[in-house]
Each structure stands twice: as C-alpha cells, then as structure tokens.
Design a protein around this motif. Structure first.
Motif, PDB file in Angstrom:
ATOM      1  N   LEU A   1       3.647  10.100   7.761  1.00  0.00           N
ATOM      2  CA  LEU A   1       3.290   9.386   6.539  1.00  0.00           C
ATOM      3  C   LEU A   1       3.867  10.096   5.319  1.00  0.00           C
ATOM      4  CD1 LEU A   1       1.848   7.156   5.030  1.00  0.00           C
ATOM      5  CD2 LEU A   1      -0.268   8.494   5.164  1.00  0.00           C
ATOM      6  N   ARG A   2       3.775  11.415   5.267  1.00  0.00           N
ATOM      7  CA  ARG A   2       4.330  12.167   4.135  1.00  0.00           C
ATOM      8  C   ARG A   2       5.839  11.942   4.016  1.00  0.00           C
ATOM      9  NH1 ARG A   2       0.481  16.044   6.096  1.00  0.00           N
ATOM     10  NH2 ARG A   2      -1.146  16.445   4.521  1.00  0.00           N
ATOM     11  N   ARG A   3       6.536  11.954   5.153  1.00  0.00           N
ATOM     12  CA  ARG A   3       7.984  11.731   5.122  1.00  0.00           C
ATOM     13  C   ARG A   3       8.315  10.327   4.642  1.00  0.00           C
ATOM     14  NH1 ARG A   3       7.406  14.712   9.923  1.00  0.00           N
ATOM     15  NH2 ARG A   3       7.456  12.818  11.208  1.00  0.00           N
ATOM     16  N   LEU A   4       7.529   9.355   5.071  1.00  0.00           N
ATOM     17  CA  LEU A   4       7.765   7.981   4.650  1.00  0.00           C
ATOM     18  C   LEU A   4       7.519   7.813   3.160  1.00  0.00           C
ATOM     19  CD1 LEU A   4       8.448   5.076   5.260  1.00  0.00           C
ATOM     20  CD2 LEU A   4       6.087   4.713   6.005  1.00  0.00           C
TER      21      LEU A   4
ATOM     22  N   VAL B   1      10.056   6.432   0.298  1.00  0.00           N
ATOM     23  CA  VAL B   1       9.746   5.339  -0.629  1.00  0.00           C
ATOM     24  C   VAL B   1      10.081   5.756  -2.060  1.00  0.00           C
ATOM     25  CG1 VAL B   1       7.888   3.948  -1.612  1.00  0.00           C
ATOM     26  CG2 VAL B   1       7.986   4.336   0.860  1.00  0.00           C
ATOM     27  N   ARG B   2       9.715   6.974  -2.432  1.00  0.00           N
ATOM     28  CA  ARG B   2      10.030   7.451  -3.788  1.00  0.00           C
ATOM     29  C   ARG B   2      11.537   7.570  -3.997  1.00  0.00           C
ATOM     30  NH1 ARG B   2       5.423  10.505  -2.559  1.00  0.00           N
ATOM     31  NH2 ARG B   2       6.668  12.254  -1.810  1.00  0.00           N
ATOM     32  N   ARG B   3      12.253   7.950  -2.957  1.00  0.00           N
ATOM     33  CA  ARG B   3      13.701   8.129  -3.074  1.00  0.00           C
ATOM     34  C   ARG B   3      14.423   6.794  -3.217  1.00  0.00           C
ATOM     35  NH1 ARG B   3      18.307   8.038  -0.206  1.00  0.00           N
ATOM     36  NH2 ARG B   3      17.258   7.280   1.670  1.00  0.00           N
ATOM     37  N   THR B   4      14.023   5.799  -2.417  1.00  0.00           N
ATOM     38  CA  THR B   4      14.742   4.531  -2.378  1.00  0.00           C
ATOM     39  C   THR B   4      14.173   3.483  -3.344  1.00  0.00           C
ATOM     40  OG1 THR B   4      13.328   3.671  -0.604  1.00  0.00           O
ATOM     41  CG2 THR B   4      15.302   4.919   0.041  1.00  0.00           C
ATOM     42  N   GLY B   5      12.912   3.653  -3.735  1.00  0.00           N
ATOM     43  CA  GLY B   5      12.284   2.669  -4.609  1.00  0.00           C
ATOM     44  C   GLY B   5      11.720   1.468  -3.884  1.00  0.00           C
TER      45      GLY B   5
ATOM     46  N   GLY C   1       0.817  -1.212   0.000  1.00  0.00           N
ATOM     47  CA  GLY C   1       0.000   0.000   0.000  1.00  0.00           C
ATOM     48  C   GLY C   1       0.846   1.256   0.000  1.00  0.00           C
ATOM     49  N   LEU C   2       1.917   1.271   0.790  1.00  0.00           N
ATOM     50  CA  LEU C   2       2.815   2.428   0.826  1.00  0.00           C
ATOM     51  C   LEU C   2       3.502   2.624  -0.522  1.00  0.00           C
ATOM     52  CD1 LEU C   2       4.424   1.920   4.346  1.00  0.00           C
ATOM     53  CD2 LEU C   2       2.895   3.783   3.680  1.00  0.00           C
ATOM     54  N   ALA C   3       3.904   1.511  -1.162  1.00  0.00           N
ATOM     55  CA  ALA C   3       4.544   1.621  -2.475  1.00  0.00           C
ATOM     56  C   ALA C   3       3.590   2.205  -3.503  1.00  0.00           C
ATOM     57  CB  ALA C   3       5.042   0.248  -2.927  1.00  0.00           C
ATOM     58  N   LEU C   4       2.327   1.808  -3.429  1.00  0.00           N
ATOM     59  CA  LEU C   4       1.329   2.325  -4.371  1.00  0.00           C
ATOM     60  C   LEU C   4       0.959   3.769  -4.058  1.00  0.00           C
ATOM     61  CD1 LEU C   4      -0.873  -0.875  -4.464  1.00  0.00           C
ATOM     62  CD2 LEU C   4       0.380   0.079  -6.406  1.00  0.00           C
ATOM     63  N   LEU C   5       0.787   4.088  -2.789  1.00  0.00           N
ATOM     64  CA  LEU C   5       0.422   5.442  -2.401  1.00  0.00           C
ATOM     65  C   LEU C   5       1.534   6.431  -2.741  1.00  0.00           C
ATOM     66  CD1 LEU C   5      -1.529   7.399  -1.000  1.00  0.00           C
ATOM     67  CD2 LEU C   5      -0.535   6.701   1.204  1.00  0.00           C
ATOM     68  N   ALA C   6       2.774   6.024  -2.528  1.00  0.00           N
ATOM     69  CA  ALA C   6       3.914   6.916  -2.783  1.00  0.00           C
ATOM     70  C   ALA C   6       4.006   7.319  -4.246  1.00  0.00           C
ATOM     71  CB  ALA C   6       5.212   6.247  -2.343  1.00  0.00           C
ATOM     72  N   HIS C   7       3.462   6.498  -5.145  1.00  0.00           N
ATOM     73  CA  HIS C   7       3.539   6.788  -6.571  1.00  0.00           C
ATOM     74  C   HIS C   7       2.183   7.184  -7.150  1.00  0.00           C
ATOM     75  CE1 HIS C   7       7.244   4.460  -5.869  1.00  0.00           C
ATOM     76  NE2 HIS C   7       7.735   5.209  -6.833  1.00  0.00           N
ATOM     77  N   GLY C   8       1.245   7.503  -6.275  1.00  0.00           N
ATOM     78  CA  GLY C   8      -0.039   8.001  -6.734  1.00  0.00           C
ATOM     79  C   GLY C   8       0.035   9.480  -7.071  1.00  0.00           C
TER      80      GLY C   8
END
Length: 255
Positions: free
Chosen positions: A173-176, A180-184, A139-146
C-alpha cells in the motif's frame, strides 16, 4: 453502563438508519439505537414533528426531507457536487462508463455523486456510500495526498479485504501511494469486485489541497487504462479550476 446524554440519544436514533436499513419501524429503531421503546417513541415523535423523519401509511419511518435541506448546506456535499457535475458529465460522455466523485471522511471515502453508464460494469456504489480508502481508486487518490502521519497510521491498521485482489499488505500500500503521488492518478483493479477497474485523480481546492477525487470505473477485462488516464485527469483539473485552483499563478508567485 454508560447513560447516553439527550443529544447522544437523538443521534443514536438517526444513526439507526443507513443504506442497508433505509426504512425502520419503531421497534427496529429502538433496538438498533440501543434505547427503550418508550424513549425511542418520544424521540422519534420529536424528530418526525421537526421533519428529520417521515412516517408512511404503514407506520414505517424514513429519513425526512428536512435533513436533506440541512445536508445541502455542506460545502463538501451538494455545493461541491454542483460545481463538479458539468465536468463529470463530460467525463461520462467521453467514456460512457460509471463516473464517481468522492471525498474523504476520516478513514473512509464517501461518494457524493455517481453517474451510471447504461451498459457499464455493475458497481457496489451509491451516493452516500462509504468504503475504506485503500479499496477504491478515489480512496487511494485521497489517501495518497493525506497528511503523512495519517497515511502511516492508516497503513499500520488492519486492512479490510473484499476480494483476493484487495490490497492488505502495508508495504504494498505504501508503494502504491507513492506511485499515485508520482503519476497523479490511482488505478484500483478488482479490489471491491472481481470484474471492475477504477482510474481516479485528485481534485484540488483553491489553496492546492486535495479536497476530493474523481474516477471512472470500467470492466477490468477490457480496460484501456492509458486511454482513460487523460480523460480522468482533465475532469479533475477542470473541477479544481472551478474551485479556484490556479497552479500556474501559484508557480509564478513562488518563483
């Protein structure tokens, strides 16, 4: 009181079934759908005749195979699962832990495949299950790229909590998500259960848009996150390439 249209009544009957209620008698369907017993009886009969519902010898109704046949046509369901399965199996062989594939549906993550390790940590997941985006690795991976607007709206809403470790602070949550976007990769620790950790990576479609996420779930106590990240990334990249994503070609074209 609002009167439901005929399509809404049919959908209400189908919506009466979920993972907690996979088998229902007629009175249960009537109550859960908010319909009179007479109306429920008529609609259930029509759905059973068509194959959307099936009735066992005890008079209890279940979802019918006709719906599975229709659902198999969904490009984000069975078709994606079939493409991804060889890479999910490779990830399982590399880790012998729980492996999951999920897509985003609105503000929730929906699991479309799950390979369970025989001695892996127990998880509260099954195919078709839904969870809030912020509470799981996929979910975090999907949200980070929404979309940016969607992310902001999601962070501004009340965030459901399942354990003391579930992220409920919007700023955190915003920082996380930025991390996620930075590290992939996304790492979710003890958010749904106190003993599990998930490492997830995004899966991209042919145009580069994130269309799914893959993860491995391990016991939190002895999780070797640095060792898991390359395996999860490799699986996500393999599925992405199978879907037509060609990052090198696109980079060369844009240069």
């Amino acid at each position: 009181m609002t009167t439901l249209s005929a399509p809404d009544r049919l959908l209400a009957v189908l919506a009466a079934f979920d993972h907690e209620h996979p088998a229902l008698c007629l009175s249960d369907i009537s109550r859960r759908a908010g319909l009179t017993l007479t109306t429920a009886h008529r609609l259930v009969g029509a759905l059973t005749e068509w194959g959307a519902l099936e009735r066992d010898e005890d008079g209890v109704y279940h979802v019918g195979l006709r719906l599975w046949e229709i659902a198999a046509l969904a490009p984000r369901g069975l078709a994606l699962r079939q493409i991804a399965l060889p890479y999910l199996e490779d990830l399982y062989e590399a880790t012998h832990e729980n492996v999951q594939l999920a897509v985003r549906d609105g503000s929730e993550v929906v699991y479309i495949e799950w390979i369970s390790g025989r001695s892996a940590v127990g998880v509260r997941i099954q195919v078709g299950a839904r969870w809030p985006l912020h509470a799981t690795g996929v979910g975090l991976a999907l949200l980070a790229h929404g979309e940016a607007g969607f992310q902001e709206a999601y962070c501004d809403r009340p965030l459901a909590s399942f354990t003391p470790h579930t992220i409920t602070d919007p700023g955190r949550l915003r920082r996380l998500l930025a991390e996620v976007r930075r590290t992939g990769v996304a790492v979710s620790s003890r958010q749904v259960t106190d003993d599990a950790l998930s490492v997830a990576a995004p899966v991209r479609g042919a145009g580069g848009t994130v269309v799914a996420a893959v993860s491995v779930v391990v016991p939190q106590a002895d999780a070797q996150v640095p060792a898991l990240i390359p395996a999860v990334r490799l699986a996500a990249r393999g599925i992405s390439r199978a879907l037509g994503w060609q990052p090198e070609t696109r980079a060369a074209r844009d240069s």
